[in-house]
Motif scaffolding. Structure first.
Motif, PDB file in Angstrom:
ATOM      1  N   LEU A   1       9.079  51.889 -17.622  1.00 32.42           N
ATOM      2  CA  LEU A   1       9.561  52.689 -18.761  1.00 32.42           C
ATOM      3  C   LEU A   1       8.412  53.015 -19.714  1.00 32.42           C
ATOM      4  O   LEU A   1       8.295  54.136 -20.210  1.00 32.42           O
ATOM      5  CB  LEU A   1      10.644  51.897 -19.494  1.00 32.42           C
ATOM      6  CG  LEU A   1      11.604  52.743 -20.301  1.00 32.42           C
ATOM      7  CD1 LEU A   1      12.377  53.690 -19.404  1.00 32.42           C
ATOM      8  CD2 LEU A   1      12.566  51.869 -21.073  1.00 32.42           C
TER       9      LEU A   1
ATOM     10  N   ALA B   1      20.119  54.047 -20.431  1.00 35.75           N
ATOM     11  CA  ALA B   1      20.881  52.911 -20.977  1.00 35.75           C
ATOM     12  C   ALA B   1      21.315  53.243 -22.401  1.00 35.75           C
ATOM     13  O   ALA B   1      20.667  54.017 -23.098  1.00 35.75           O
ATOM     14  CB  ALA B   1      20.043  51.633 -20.976  1.00 35.75           C
TER      15      ALA B   1
ATOM     16  N   PHE C   1      19.166  46.063 -18.660  1.00 35.90           N
ATOM     17  CA  PHE C   1      18.675  45.678 -17.329  1.00 35.90           C
ATOM     18  C   PHE C   1      18.035  44.302 -17.407  1.00 35.90           C
ATOM     19  O   PHE C   1      16.813  44.194 -17.534  1.00 35.90           O
ATOM     20  CB  PHE C   1      17.635  46.683 -16.823  1.00 35.90           C
ATOM     21  CG  PHE C   1      18.138  48.085 -16.745  1.00 35.90           C
ATOM     22  CD1 PHE C   1      18.844  48.519 -15.631  1.00 35.90           C
ATOM     23  CD2 PHE C   1      17.907  48.982 -17.774  1.00 35.90           C
ATOM     24  CE1 PHE C   1      19.307  49.820 -15.552  1.00 35.90           C
ATOM     25  CE2 PHE C   1      18.370  50.283 -17.704  1.00 35.90           C
ATOM     26  CZ  PHE C   1      19.067  50.698 -16.593  1.00 35.90           C
TER      27      PHE C   1
ATOM     28  N   VAL D   1      13.621  51.517 -27.899  1.00 40.22           N
ATOM     29  CA  VAL D   1      14.015  51.926 -26.547  1.00 40.22           C
ATOM     30  C   VAL D   1      13.835  50.754 -25.571  1.00 40.22           C
ATOM     31  O   VAL D   1      14.700  50.494 -24.725  1.00 40.22           O
ATOM     32  CB  VAL D   1      13.195  53.173 -26.116  1.00 40.22           C
ATOM     33  CG1 VAL D   1      13.307  53.418 -24.622  1.00 40.22           C
ATOM     34  CG2 VAL D   1      13.656  54.401 -26.895  1.00 40.22           C
ATOM     35  N   LEU D   2      12.749  50.017 -25.732  1.00 36.51           N
ATOM     36  CA  LEU D   2      12.514  48.865 -24.838  1.00 36.51           C
ATOM     37  C   LEU D   2      13.572  47.786 -25.061  1.00 36.51           C
ATOM     38  O   LEU D   2      14.018  47.136 -24.118  1.00 36.51           O
ATOM     39  CB  LEU D   2      11.108  48.292 -25.063  1.00 36.51           C
ATOM     40  CG  LEU D   2       9.961  49.193 -24.596  1.00 36.51           C
ATOM     41  CD1 LEU D   2       8.616  48.560 -24.918  1.00 36.51           C
ATOM     42  CD2 LEU D   2      10.055  49.485 -23.105  1.00 36.51           C
TER      43      LEU D   2
ATOM     44  N   SER E   1      10.024  46.216 -17.918  1.00 37.43           N
ATOM     45  CA  SER E   1      10.053  47.517 -18.605  1.00 37.43           C
ATOM     46  C   SER E   1       8.728  48.264 -18.403  1.00 37.43           C
ATOM     47  O   SER E   1       8.513  49.297 -19.030  1.00 37.43           O
ATOM     48  CB  SER E   1      10.347  47.307 -20.092  1.00 37.43           C
ATOM     49  OG  SER E   1       9.474  46.339 -20.606  1.00 37.43           O
TER      50      SER E   1
ATOM     51  N   TYR F   1      18.824  56.048 -24.371  1.00 39.24           N
ATOM     52  CA  TYR F   1      17.733  56.881 -23.858  1.00 39.24           C
ATOM     53  C   TYR F   1      18.029  57.262 -22.421  1.00 39.24           C
ATOM     54  O   TYR F   1      18.850  56.611 -21.745  1.00 39.24           O
ATOM     55  CB  TYR F   1      16.380  56.120 -23.925  1.00 39.24           C
ATOM     56  CG  TYR F   1      16.311  55.031 -22.876  1.00 39.24           C
ATOM     57  CD1 TYR F   1      16.759  53.741 -23.159  1.00 39.24           C
ATOM     58  CD2 TYR F   1      15.882  55.316 -21.582  1.00 39.24           C
ATOM     59  CE1 TYR F   1      16.755  52.770 -22.182  1.00 39.24           C
ATOM     60  CE2 TYR F   1      15.879  54.333 -20.597  1.00 39.24           C
ATOM     61  CZ  TYR F   1      16.314  53.074 -20.898  1.00 39.24           C
ATOM     62  OH  TYR F   1      16.338  52.100 -19.924  1.00 39.24           O
ATOM     63  N   CYS F   2      17.379  58.304 -21.965  1.00 43.69           N
ATOM     64  CA  CYS F   2      17.333  58.538 -20.523  1.00 43.69           C
ATOM     65  C   CYS F   2      16.019  59.224 -20.180  1.00 43.69           C
ATOM     66  O   CYS F   2      15.430  59.909 -21.016  1.00 43.69           O
ATOM     67  CB  CYS F   2      18.520  59.328 -19.996  1.00 43.69           C
ATOM     68  SG  CYS F   2      18.449  61.046 -20.251  1.00 43.69           S
ATOM     69  N   THR F   3      15.550  58.955 -18.979  1.00 39.48           N
ATOM     70  CA  THR F   3      14.278  59.533 -18.578  1.00 39.48           C
ATOM     71  C   THR F   3      14.357  60.115 -17.164  1.00 39.48           C
ATOM     72  O   THR F   3      15.055  59.581 -16.298  1.00 39.48           O
ATOM     73  CB  THR F   3      13.122  58.509 -18.768  1.00 39.48           C
ATOM     74  OG1 THR F   3      12.064  58.859 -17.909  1.00 39.48           O
ATOM     75  CG2 THR F   3      13.510  57.113 -18.479  1.00 39.48           C
TER      76      THR F   3
ATOM     77  N   SER G   1      15.780  56.269 -15.458  1.00 36.97           N
ATOM     78  CA  SER G   1      16.433  55.189 -16.199  1.00 36.97           C
ATOM     79  C   SER G   1      17.326  55.782 -17.285  1.00 36.97           C
ATOM     80  O   SER G   1      17.004  56.821 -17.872  1.00 36.97           O
ATOM     81  CB  SER G   1      15.373  54.284 -16.846  1.00 36.97           C
ATOM     82  OG  SER G   1      15.972  53.149 -17.420  1.00 36.97           O
TER      83      SER G   1
ATOM     84  N   HIS H   1      16.566  48.937 -23.238  1.00 39.90           N
ATOM     85  CA  HIS H   1      16.321  48.771 -21.794  1.00 39.90           C
ATOM     86  C   HIS H   1      16.525  47.310 -21.382  1.00 39.90           C
ATOM     87  O   HIS H   1      17.245  47.010 -20.423  1.00 39.90           O
ATOM     88  CB  HIS H   1      14.887  49.211 -21.452  1.00 39.90           C
ATOM     89  CG  HIS H   1      14.458  48.813 -20.070  1.00 39.90           C
ATOM     90  ND1 HIS H   1      13.942  47.570 -19.784  1.00 39.90           N
ATOM     91  CD2 HIS H   1      14.507  49.470 -18.897  1.00 39.90           C
ATOM     92  CE1 HIS H   1      13.685  47.489 -18.486  1.00 39.90           C
ATOM     93  NE2 HIS H   1      14.004  48.638 -17.928  1.00 39.90           N
ATOM     94  N   ASP H   2      15.912  46.382 -22.120  1.00 38.91           N
ATOM     95  CA  ASP H   2      15.961  44.969 -21.730  1.00 38.91           C
ATOM     96  C   ASP H   2      17.388  44.424 -21.803  1.00 38.91           C
ATOM     97  O   ASP H   2      17.784  43.575 -21.003  1.00 38.91           O
ATOM     98  CB  ASP H   2      15.035  44.128 -22.627  1.00 38.91           C
ATOM     99  CG  ASP H   2      13.568  44.473 -22.349  1.00 38.91           C
ATOM    100  OD1 ASP H   2      13.296  45.154 -21.341  1.00 38.91           O
ATOM    101  OD2 ASP H   2      12.703  44.103 -23.160  1.00 38.91           O
TER     102      ASP H   2
END
Ligand SMILES: CC(C)(COP(=O)(O)OP(=O)(O)OC[C@H]1O[C@@H](n2cnc3c(N)ncnc32)[C@H](O)[C@@H]1OP(=O)(O)O)[C@@H](O)C(=O)NCCC(=O)NCCS
Length: 189
Positions: A68, A115, A60, A52-53, A65, A91-93, A113, A56-57
Motif C-alpha cells: 500500500l 477498506a 487486513f 489510510v495505513l 502494508s 480508501y481504494c487503490t 486494495s 488498512h491494518d
C-alpha cells in the motif's frame, strides 16, 4: 552453466522484462488520466497515509502494508480516499495495465486494495467509493476491472456482486500464501 540453470535465468529475465514493460505502460496511462468530480472522494496525499495505513491494518489483520505504501508513492497507481465530515473513512487503490485481447489493445484496471474504517462500515461508503471511481474508469476508456477476493470474504463478495462484478475463476496463492481467492471482473464496455 547447465541447461536448467540457463532456462531458469531466461525465465526470470523475461518475467522481469514483462513487469517492467507493464509498469512503464501503466505509468504512461496514468499520466494521461482525466479526473471527474467525485463528492468527498480525493486522490491520496502524503499527509493522509498514516490514517489510510491504520484503516488498512484494521481491515487486513496480519497483512503487510508495504504494498500500500508503494502504491501511494507509485505514479502508476490511482489511489483514492473517501471522507465523511472531513475525516478519512476509507480508501481504494487501482493500477492500470494494458491488455492485449482479440479486440486489440485494451485498458484494464485492477483493484489492489479497498477498506473502510470499522466504525463507518455498512453505511454505503465502499459502494459510493467504487461507483464513483468506476465512473471515472469509464470516462478514461477502461474496458474492464479485475479484483481478487478471498473466497471467505462474504461482505466484500456481496459488495462486488451488488456493483456488477462476476466471479470468473478461483485462483490460489494470489491474495496470500495458501489462500483461495475468486478472480472477479466488471466489464465496462
Ligand atoms: C468489504 C468492505 C470494504 C465493505 O465496506 P462498507 O462500506 O461496509 O460497504 P457498504 O456499506 O458500501 O455496503 C455495500 C454493499 O456491500 C455488501 N455488504 C457490505 N457489508 C456487508 C456485510 N457485512 N455482510 C454482507 N454484505 C455486506 C452489501 O451488499 C451492501 O449493500 P446493502 O447495504 O444494500 O446490503 C468493508 O467491510 C471492509 O473494509 N472490510 C475489510 C477489508 C476488506 O475485506 N476489503 C476487501 C478486500 S477484497
Amino acid at each position: 552453466m547447465g541447461i536448467t540453470k540457463m532456462h531458469d535465468r531466461l525465465v526470470t529475465y523475461l518475467m522481469s522484462l514483462k513487469k517492467l514493460l507493464l509498469d512503464t505502460a501503466g505509468n504512461f496511462l496514468v499520466r494521461q488520466w482525466k479526473s471527474i468530480e467525485k463528492k468527498d472522494i480525493l486522490s491520496i496525499e502524503d499527509s493522509m497515509l498514516p490514517e489510510v495505513l491504520r484503516i488498512h491494518d484494521e481491515g487486513f489483520e496480519n497483512q503487510s502494508s508495504d504494498n500500500l505504501i508503494k502504491y501511494s508513492k507509485n505514479s502508476g497507481s490511482i489511489f483514492y480516499i473517501i471522507k465523511s465530515n472531513d475525516r478519512i473513512v476509507g480508501y481504494c487503490t487501482y493500477y492500470l495495465k494494458p491488455n492485449l485481447s482479440l479486440k486489440g489493445l485494451e485498458k484494464q484496471s485492477v483493484i489492489s486494495s479497498i477498506a473502510i474504517d470499522r466504525n463507518f462500515r455498512d453505511r454505503g461508503f465502499a459502494e459510493r467509493l467504487l461507483r464513483s471511481t468506476i465512473k471515472e474508469m469509464k470516462v478514461n476508456g477502461v474496458s474492464s476491472i479485475l479484483l481478487y477476493v478471498n473466497v471467505d470474504n462474504h461482505p466484500a463478495i456481496q459488495l462486488y456482486e451488488k456493483i456488477g462484478f462476476r466471479i470468473i475463476k478461483q485462483v490460489e496463492d494470489i491474495c496470500g500464501q495458501k489462500e483461495s481467492c475468486h478472480e472477479m471482473e466488471l466489464k465496462l464496455v
